[in-house]
Design an enzyme around this catalytic site. Structure first.
Site, PDB file in Angstrom:
ATOM      1  N   ASN A   1       0.756  -1.264  -0.173  1.00  0.00           N
ATOM      2  CA  ASN A   1      -0.049  -0.089  -0.063  1.00  0.00           C
ATOM      3  C   ASN A   1       0.770   1.389   0.033  1.00  0.00           C
ATOM      4  O   ASN A   1       0.356   2.128  -0.480  1.00  0.00           O
ATOM      5  CB  ASN A   1      -1.212   0.137   1.017  1.00  0.00           C
TER       6      ASN A   1
ATOM      7  N   GLU B   1       4.435  -4.667  12.010  1.00  0.00           N
ATOM      8  CA  GLU B   1       3.546  -3.435  11.836  1.00  0.00           C
ATOM      9  C   GLU B   1       2.453  -4.222  11.010  1.00  0.00           C
ATOM     10  O   GLU B   1       2.484  -4.217   9.894  1.00  0.00           O
ATOM     11  CB  GLU B   1       4.011  -2.620  11.023  1.00  0.00           C
TER      12      GLU B   1
ATOM     13  N   CYS C   1      -3.409   1.171   6.364  1.00  0.00           N
ATOM     14  CA  CYS C   1      -3.550   0.453   7.758  1.00  0.00           C
ATOM     15  C   CYS C   1      -4.012   1.058   8.835  1.00  0.00           C
ATOM     16  O   CYS C   1      -5.162   0.545   9.801  1.00  0.00           O
ATOM     17  CB  CYS C   1      -2.033  -0.009   8.272  1.00  0.00           C
TER      18      CYS C   1
HETATM   19  P1  NAP Z   1       0.487  -9.478   3.215  1.00  0.00           P
HETATM   20  O1  NAP Z   1      -0.477 -10.195   2.288  1.00  0.00           O
HETATM   21  O2  NAP Z   1       0.903  -9.908   4.620  1.00  0.00           O
HETATM   22  O3  NAP Z   1       2.070  -9.281   2.420  1.00  0.00           O
HETATM   23  C1  NAP Z   1       2.796  -8.302   3.082  1.00  0.00           C
HETATM   24  C2  NAP Z   1       4.412  -8.797   2.769  1.00  0.00           C
HETATM   25  O4  NAP Z   1       4.574 -10.061   3.323  1.00  0.00           O
HETATM   26  C3  NAP Z   1       4.300  -9.003   1.150  1.00  0.00           C
HETATM   27  O5  NAP Z   1       5.883  -8.649   0.807  1.00  0.00           O
HETATM   28  C4  NAP Z   1       4.202 -10.548   1.203  1.00  0.00           C
HETATM   29  O6  NAP Z   1       4.857 -11.149  -0.144  1.00  0.00           O
HETATM   30  C5  NAP Z   1       4.892 -11.009   2.173  1.00  0.00           C
HETATM   31  N1  NAP Z   1       4.538 -12.433   2.685  1.00  0.00           N
HETATM   32  C6  NAP Z   1       3.630 -12.925   2.271  1.00  0.00           C
HETATM   33  N2  NAP Z   1       3.453 -14.206   2.931  1.00  0.00           N
HETATM   34  C7  NAP Z   1       4.650 -14.219   3.476  1.00  0.00           C
HETATM   35  C8  NAP Z   1       5.428 -15.274   4.668  1.00  0.00           C
HETATM   36  N3  NAP Z   1       4.897 -16.283   4.575  1.00  0.00           N
HETATM   37  N4  NAP Z   1       6.544 -14.880   5.068  1.00  0.00           N
HETATM   38  C9  NAP Z   1       6.974 -13.773   5.065  1.00  0.00           C
HETATM   39  N5  NAP Z   1       6.535 -12.792   4.032  1.00  0.00           N
HETATM   40  C10 NAP Z   1       5.391 -13.076   3.555  1.00  0.00           C
HETATM   41  O7  NAP Z   1       0.133  -7.998   3.494  1.00  0.00           O
HETATM   42  P2  NAP Z   1      -0.590  -7.008   2.133  1.00  0.00           P
HETATM   43  O8  NAP Z   1      -1.987  -7.514   1.835  1.00  0.00           O
HETATM   44  O9  NAP Z   1       0.531  -6.632   1.244  1.00  0.00           O
HETATM   45  O10 NAP Z   1      -0.597  -5.600   2.873  1.00  0.00           O
HETATM   46  C11 NAP Z   1      -1.945  -5.160   3.744  1.00  0.00           C
HETATM   47  C12 NAP Z   1      -1.844  -5.259   5.178  1.00  0.00           C
HETATM   48  O11 NAP Z   1      -0.757  -4.835   5.597  1.00  0.00           O
HETATM   49  C13 NAP Z   1      -3.041  -4.944   5.750  1.00  0.00           C
HETATM   50  O12 NAP Z   1      -3.378  -5.784   7.137  1.00  0.00           O
HETATM   51  C14 NAP Z   1      -2.355  -3.686   6.493  1.00  0.00           C
HETATM   52  O13 NAP Z   1      -3.167  -3.218   7.620  1.00  0.00           O
HETATM   53  C15 NAP Z   1      -1.109  -4.014   6.809  1.00  0.00           C
HETATM   54  N6  NAP Z   1      -0.243  -2.726   7.082  1.00  0.00           N
HETATM   55  C16 NAP Z   1       0.358  -2.372   8.251  1.00  0.00           C
HETATM   56  C17 NAP Z   1       1.002  -1.290   8.498  1.00  0.00           C
HETATM   57  C18 NAP Z   1       1.290  -0.650   9.895  1.00  0.00           C
HETATM   58  O14 NAP Z   1       2.305   0.135   9.826  1.00  0.00           O
HETATM   59  N7  NAP Z   1       0.841  -1.331  10.802  1.00  0.00           N
HETATM   60  C19 NAP Z   1       1.227  -0.636   7.320  1.00  0.00           C
HETATM   61  C20 NAP Z   1       0.745  -1.092   6.176  1.00  0.00           C
HETATM   62  C21 NAP Z   1       0.026  -2.141   5.768  1.00  0.00           C
HETATM   63  P3  NAP Z   1       3.868 -11.400  -1.313  1.00  0.00           P
HETATM   64  O15 NAP Z   1       3.182 -10.026  -1.992  1.00  0.00           O
HETATM   65  O16 NAP Z   1       4.742 -11.710  -2.304  1.00  0.00           O
HETATM   66  O17 NAP Z   1       2.836 -11.954  -0.946  1.00  0.00           O
END
Ligand code: NAP
Length: 493
Positions: A158, A260, A294
């Site tokens: 994002n 995060e 987020c």
């Molecule tokens: P995501 O599906 O968890 O993916 C995040 C990252 O993790 C991507 O690079 C993904 O790679 C990787 N990943 C996936 N499976 C993994 C595994 N088993 N081990 C290690 N890494 C892995 O999240 P998203 O859909 O991209 O992002 C949305 C989420 O992020 C929301 O829940 C949002 O609230 C949260 N977020 C939190 C913050 C904060 O500061 N608290 C900020 C921004 C976003 P791939 O893309 O290759 O699957």
């Protein structure tokens, strides 16, 4: 297709100072029109291990002083600045946010790099007054901060540029080496960032070892498991979903972890505020980046007796937003990143309407708007058990929930497994202080929305929203350790 989207960006991974390909590649798609933007390699687990080995060797070889790390990060900021327009176009092409917002993210990333550069010079320890305990009056002790070694930085889609900078900047500032892994649908801004790091490394006088910063792309689970399996990784900094965060927490053993994660952030609009001004901020906070933030406003809590006024003001603010092509000037709400993300929001919206919520405005999605585009949508009559209230909604929905009194507002704010941030609009200082004390979240923002973030402030949630803090100074603390040095009297006496 969108005339300004970038195409043919077929890029490689940076491992040990060389840009390398993989056996397989994955395409990157412009979310608004589905056109191909480019591609990146799918790293094998052996390539991830190679990147970590290179980072370990570079960490051992690096003799960069704090001032030289400052110079490297400052030069990176200047390199990003020089390519700002191009990087913003890449960002919008792969992620779908309006170009003006992408420019804003690039500007923030430059500042995050500059803040990181400054923090490199502030790795302070402290003098420990040993005479505070009986019998140690002649001893002298102090602490010094040291880097950890190899830091793995995993980021979501994002804010693909600034969130990678939030990890790489402080990790390098503290003297570590880095292996970055961007989200698969938005890897190209990270490629550009690492190109800028290379430009900077060539520009500074200091000798920056190959492998100090590495970038691997491809499947999250492949890269994640390879990171977990490698002993040399001393810290994992992850931003993304709670599900993946918990997987890393359960499998990372003694590795330092910053998580995060997701949120379901409340913002309370109280009677004693300027309702129109608050509503404009709430809609901005819920619909910015098409709601894929987020700490976006996920639930609006209002006293029953002002519900009609608040809903009317929210509708006015939502209807003033322009939805469409993220490259068109004047677009406020662009596209969701992919079909999964879009489908999740559609399902959550439909299930909430099915459960009895009223659509006050918006509610259209897809079709002529753009295949993954959703209108800003104000929902009234939402109850805490409805899907849009209970779950993280990564889309431009504005669900309004009524409460009887402030006690219920606080209870409702806390009625979630998440605890990222919260907002409260009020003129009453006692109410503000009570919210700050009683809302169980990493940040409580008075007279603005939950979505407030400046890049140097401590940022990180409670409960299922994560562990640890980002914000440059706080990330540097996570990426370094404190060593005690003691000078004791009497040995040579
Ligand atoms: P995501 O599906 O968890 O993916 C995040 C990252 O993790 C991507 O690079 C993904 O790679 C990787 N990943 C996936 N499976 C993994 C595994 N088993 N081990 C290690 N890494 C892995 O999240 P998203 O859909 O991209 O992002 C949305 C989420 O992020 C929301 O829940 C949002 O609230 C949260 N977020 C939190 C913050 C904060 O500061 N608290 C900020 C921004 C976003 P791939 O893309 O290759 O699957």
């Amino acid at each position: 297709m969108s005339q300004q989207a970038v195409t043919r960006l077929d890029k490689r991974m940076l491992i040990g100072g060389s840009w390398v390909d993989g056996d397989d590649r994955t395409d990157v798609i412009h979310p608004y029109d589905g056109e191909r933007v480019g591609s990146v390699p799918m790293a094998s687990d052996a390539q991830v291990a190679e990147a970590i080995d290179a980072a370990e060797a570079a960490f051992e070889a690096s003799e960069l002083s704090a001032y030289e790390r400052y110079e490297l990060l400052s030069a990176t900021a200047r390199a990003v600045e020089d390519r700002a327009d191009e990087i913003a176009r890449i960002l919008t092409s792969e992620q779908g946010k309006p170009l003006a917002d992408a420019r804003g993210e690039v500007d923030r990333a430059v500042q995050t790099l500059d803040l990181s550069a400054e923090q490199a010079k502030r790795m302070f320890g402290e003098y420990v007054p040993m005479d505070a305990q009986r019998g140690f009056a002649k001893d002298h002790c102090f602490t010094q901060r040291e880097p950890l070694g190899v830091v793995a930085a995993i980021t979501p889609f994002n804010f693909p540029l600034n969130l990678m900078v939030h990890k790489v900047g402080p990790a390098l500032a503290a003297g570590n080496s880095v292996v970055g892994k961007p989200a698969s649908n938005t890897p190209l801004t990270s490629v550009a960032l690492f190109e800028c790091l290379e430009t900077a490394a060539d520009a500074v006088d200091a000798s920056v070892p190959d492998g100090l910063f590495n970038l691997v792309t491809g499947s999250g689970s492949t890269v994640g498991d390879a990171i977990l399996a490698h002993d040399a990784v001393e810290a994992i900094s992850f931003t993304g979903s709670t599900a993946v965060g918990k997987y890393l927490a359960n499998n990372s053993g003694m590795t330092e972890l910053t998580l995060e994660l997701g949120g379901n952030d409340p913002t309370i609009v109280w009677r004693d505020t300027d309702i129109e001004a608050a509503a404009a901020q709430v809609v901005g906070g819920a619909c910015s980046n098409a709601g894929q933030v987020c700490n976006s406003v996920e639930r609006v809590l209002v006293p029953e007796d002002i519900e009609d006024d608040v809903v009317e003001a929210l509708v006015d603010a939502a209807e003033a937003l322009t939805v469409g092509d993220p490259f068109e000037a004047g677009t406020d709400v662009g596209s969701m990143v992919d079909d999964d993300q879009f489908g999740d929001v559609v399902d959550l919206f439909e299930a909430t309407v099915e459960a009895g919520a009223t659509v006050e405005c918006g509610g259209d999605y897809g079709g002529d708007l753009g295949p993954r585009t959703f209108e800003p949508t104000v929902l009234s009559g939402v109850t805490p058990d409805m899907p849009a209230a209970k779950e993280e909604t990564f889309g431009p929905l504005v669900p309004v929930i009524t409460v009887e009194d402030f006690e219920e507002a606080i209870a409702e704010a806390n009625n979630t497994e998440y605890g990222l941030e919260a907002g409260l609009f009020t003129q009453d200082i006692d109410r503000a202080k009570r919210a700050a004390d009683e809302i169980d979240a990493g940040g409580v923002n008075i007279n603005t929305v939950s979505g407030f973030r400046a890049d140097h402030m401590p940022y990180g949630g409670f409960k299922d929203s994560g562990v640890g803090k980002e914000g440059i100074k706080y990330a540097v603390e996570h990426f370094s350790r404190s060593k005690l040095v003691g000078f004791h009297q009497g040995f040579n006496a």
